[in-house]
Design a protein around this motif. Sequence first.
Motif, PDB file in Angstrom:
ATOM      1  N   UNK A  57       0.836  -1.191   0.000  1.00  0.00           N
ATOM      2  CA  UNK A  57       0.000   0.000   0.000  1.00  0.00           C
ATOM      3  C   UNK A  57       0.876   1.246   0.000  1.00  0.00           C
ATOM      4  N   UNK A  58       0.346   2.290  -0.623  1.00  0.00           N
ATOM      5  CA  UNK A  58       1.075   3.552  -0.697  1.00  0.00           C
ATOM      6  C   UNK A  58       0.719   4.400   0.521  1.00  0.00           C
ATOM      7  N   UNK A  59       1.692   5.082   1.061  1.00  0.00           N
ATOM      8  CA  UNK A  59       1.437   5.993   2.174  1.00  0.00           C
ATOM      9  C   UNK A  59       2.546   7.019   2.235  1.00  0.00           C
ATOM     10  N   UNK A  60       2.233   8.162   2.842  1.00  0.00           N
ATOM     11  CA  UNK A  60       3.219   9.233   2.899  1.00  0.00           C
ATOM     12  C   UNK A  60       4.231   8.974   4.010  1.00  0.00           C
ATOM     13  N   UNK A  61       5.484   9.230   3.697  1.00  0.00           N
ATOM     14  CA  UNK A  61       6.540   9.081   4.699  1.00  0.00           C
ATOM     15  C   UNK A  61       7.438  10.306   4.723  1.00  0.00           C
ATOM     16  N   UNK A  62       8.041  10.505   5.865  1.00  0.00           N
ATOM     17  CA  UNK A  62       9.097  11.493   6.020  1.00  0.00           C
ATOM     18  C   UNK A  62      10.185  10.825   6.845  1.00  0.00           C
ATOM     19  N   UNK A  63      11.253  11.546   7.103  1.00  0.00           N
ATOM     20  CA  UNK A  63      12.362  10.955   7.854  1.00  0.00           C
ATOM     21  C   UNK A  63      13.135  12.083   8.528  1.00  0.00           C
ATOM     22  N   UNK A  64      13.464  11.906   9.796  1.00  0.00           N
ATOM     23  CA  UNK A  64      14.189  12.965  10.509  1.00  0.00           C
ATOM     24  C   UNK A  64      15.559  13.229   9.885  1.00  0.00           C
ATOM     25  N   UNK A  65      16.082  12.257   9.139  1.00  0.00           N
ATOM     26  CA  UNK A  65      17.378  12.442   8.466  1.00  0.00           C
ATOM     27  C   UNK A  65      17.230  13.144   7.118  1.00  0.00           C
ATOM     28  N   UNK A  66      15.976  13.335   6.685  1.00  0.00           N
ATOM     29  CA  UNK A  66      15.729  13.961   5.377  1.00  0.00           C
ATOM     30  C   UNK A  66      14.691  15.067   5.581  1.00  0.00           C
ATOM     31  N   UNK A  67      15.083  16.121   6.316  1.00  0.00           N
ATOM     32  CA  UNK A  67      14.096  17.131   6.707  1.00  0.00           C
ATOM     33  C   UNK A  67      13.460  17.827   5.504  1.00  0.00           C
ATOM     34  N   UNK A  68      12.162  18.072   5.637  1.00  0.00           N
ATOM     35  CA  UNK A  68      11.448  18.857   4.626  1.00  0.00           C
ATOM     36  C   UNK A  68      10.949  18.059   3.437  1.00  0.00           C
ATOM     37  N   UNK A  69      11.179  16.748   3.427  1.00  0.00           N
ATOM     38  CA  UNK A  69      10.731  15.946   2.288  1.00  0.00           C
ATOM     39  C   UNK A  69       9.710  14.918   2.765  1.00  0.00           C
ATOM     40  N   UNK A  70       8.572  14.883   2.076  1.00  0.00           N
ATOM     41  CA  UNK A  70       7.537  13.882   2.338  1.00  0.00           C
ATOM     42  C   UNK A  70       7.093  13.320   1.007  1.00  0.00           C
ATOM     43  N   UNK A  71       7.084  12.001   0.919  1.00  0.00           N
ATOM     44  CA  UNK A  71       6.759  11.364  -0.357  1.00  0.00           C
ATOM     45  C   UNK A  71       5.923  10.123  -0.134  1.00  0.00           C
ATOM     46  N   UNK A  72       5.168   9.758  -1.163  1.00  0.00           N
ATOM     47  CA  UNK A  72       4.412   8.511  -1.120  1.00  0.00           C
ATOM     48  C   UNK A  72       5.354   7.342  -1.380  1.00  0.00           C
ATOM     49  N   UNK A  73       5.223   6.323  -0.539  1.00  0.00           N
ATOM     50  CA  UNK A  73       6.092   5.145  -0.659  1.00  0.00           C
ATOM     51  C   UNK A  73       5.211   3.891  -0.582  1.00  0.00           C
ATOM     52  N   UNK A  74       5.522   2.916  -1.432  1.00  0.00           N
ATOM     53  CA  UNK A  74       4.825   1.625  -1.377  1.00  0.00           C
ATOM     54  C   UNK A  74       5.519   0.731  -0.354  1.00  0.00           C
ATOM     55  N   UNK A  75       4.719   0.125   0.521  1.00  0.00           N
ATOM     56  CA  UNK A  75       5.267  -0.805   1.522  1.00  0.00           C
ATOM     57  C   UNK A  75       4.344  -2.013   1.606  1.00  0.00           C
ATOM     58  N   UNK A  83      17.543  17.303  -1.982  1.00  0.00           N
ATOM     59  CA  UNK A  83      18.490  16.378  -1.342  1.00  0.00           C
ATOM     60  C   UNK A  83      19.896  16.975  -1.339  1.00  0.00           C
ATOM     61  N   UNK A  84      20.257  17.625  -2.431  1.00  0.00           N
ATOM     62  CA  UNK A  84      21.574  18.266  -2.492  1.00  0.00           C
ATOM     63  C   UNK A  84      21.697  19.354  -1.423  1.00  0.00           C
ATOM     64  N   UNK A  85      20.612  20.092  -1.216  1.00  0.00           N
ATOM     65  CA  UNK A  85      20.628  21.112  -0.164  1.00  0.00           C
ATOM     66  C   UNK A  85      20.847  20.504   1.209  1.00  0.00           C
ATOM     67  N   UNK A  86      20.221  19.338   1.446  1.00  0.00           N
ATOM     68  CA  UNK A  86      20.408  18.674   2.745  1.00  0.00           C
ATOM     69  C   UNK A  86      21.875  18.255   2.891  1.00  0.00           C
ATOM     70  N   UNK A  87      22.439  17.685   1.806  1.00  0.00           N
ATOM     71  CA  UNK A  87      23.848  17.261   1.854  1.00  0.00           C
ATOM     72  C   UNK A  87      24.742  18.459   2.195  1.00  0.00           C
ATOM     73  N   UNK A  88      24.405  19.606   1.621  1.00  0.00           N
ATOM     74  CA  UNK A  88      25.221  20.813   1.858  1.00  0.00           C
ATOM     75  C   UNK A  88      24.926  21.478   3.197  1.00  0.00           C
ATOM     76  N   UNK A  89      23.993  20.907   3.952  1.00  0.00           N
ATOM     77  CA  UNK A  89      23.679  21.476   5.264  1.00  0.00           C
ATOM     78  C   UNK A  89      22.804  22.707   5.183  1.00  0.00           C
ATOM     79  N   UNK A  90      22.086  22.871   4.044  1.00  0.00           N
ATOM     80  CA  UNK A  90      21.259  24.072   3.873  1.00  0.00           C
ATOM     81  C   UNK A  90      19.807  23.875   4.289  1.00  0.00           C
ATOM     82  N   UNK A  91      19.446  22.636   4.610  1.00  0.00           N
ATOM     83  CA  UNK A  91      18.049  22.411   5.006  1.00  0.00           C
ATOM     84  C   UNK A  91      17.823  22.988   6.395  1.00  0.00           C
ATOM     85  N   UNK A  92      16.639  23.561   6.599  1.00  0.00           N
ATOM     86  CA  UNK A  92      16.374  24.093   7.925  1.00  0.00           C
ATOM     87  C   UNK A  92      15.439  23.135   8.679  1.00  0.00           C
TER      88      UNK A  92
END
Length: 183
Positions: A92-110, A166-175
Amino acid sequence: MILPIYTYGNAILRKVALPVKADYPDLNVVISNMFETMYHAEGVGLAAPQVGLPIRLLVIDLAPLKEEDPELGAFKIVMINPTILEKSNEEIAGEEGCLSIPGIHEMVLRAEKIKIKFLNTDFKEHIEEFEGYKARVVQHENDHLQGHLFTDKVTPIRRQLLKSKLTNIVKGKATCNYKVKSA
Ligand code: NI
């Protein structure tokens, strides 16, 4: 103690974590620090690699969901050395986020249902089945122990669209409003 959360781009998030031995030093302290860190960051799950520890340990507490679903809200668990034994074919598809990937929420099949083996904090073996949102969170956290992130599972088009974020997160620019350790 609140620990910094390692964000996307840190090599530890891509490593396969190692089994925890029963004599692991101060494991109780590690677990309580992980809960404290997760609550502070307003997450519902956290895996040890996200706080820089390459070990097979995860914590989950769905308490923030108790208003909408008391049964989900009562789900709090620590899993040491988890292994997924079975996954349902049905996804089933559902929205996920992750504390290691701030600011991103996406639908994921699980997988809708899973059977998982793990040790509790007394190093006693449990085999349990989970479904729905519990199964989703457990799979998400367990993926961290394999070096997998939810953004790996989005469609190629979505991944393309996420690239710059994702590149912004790698560069430490995500807030975000919790302490992080960027790559
Ligand atoms: Ni995560």
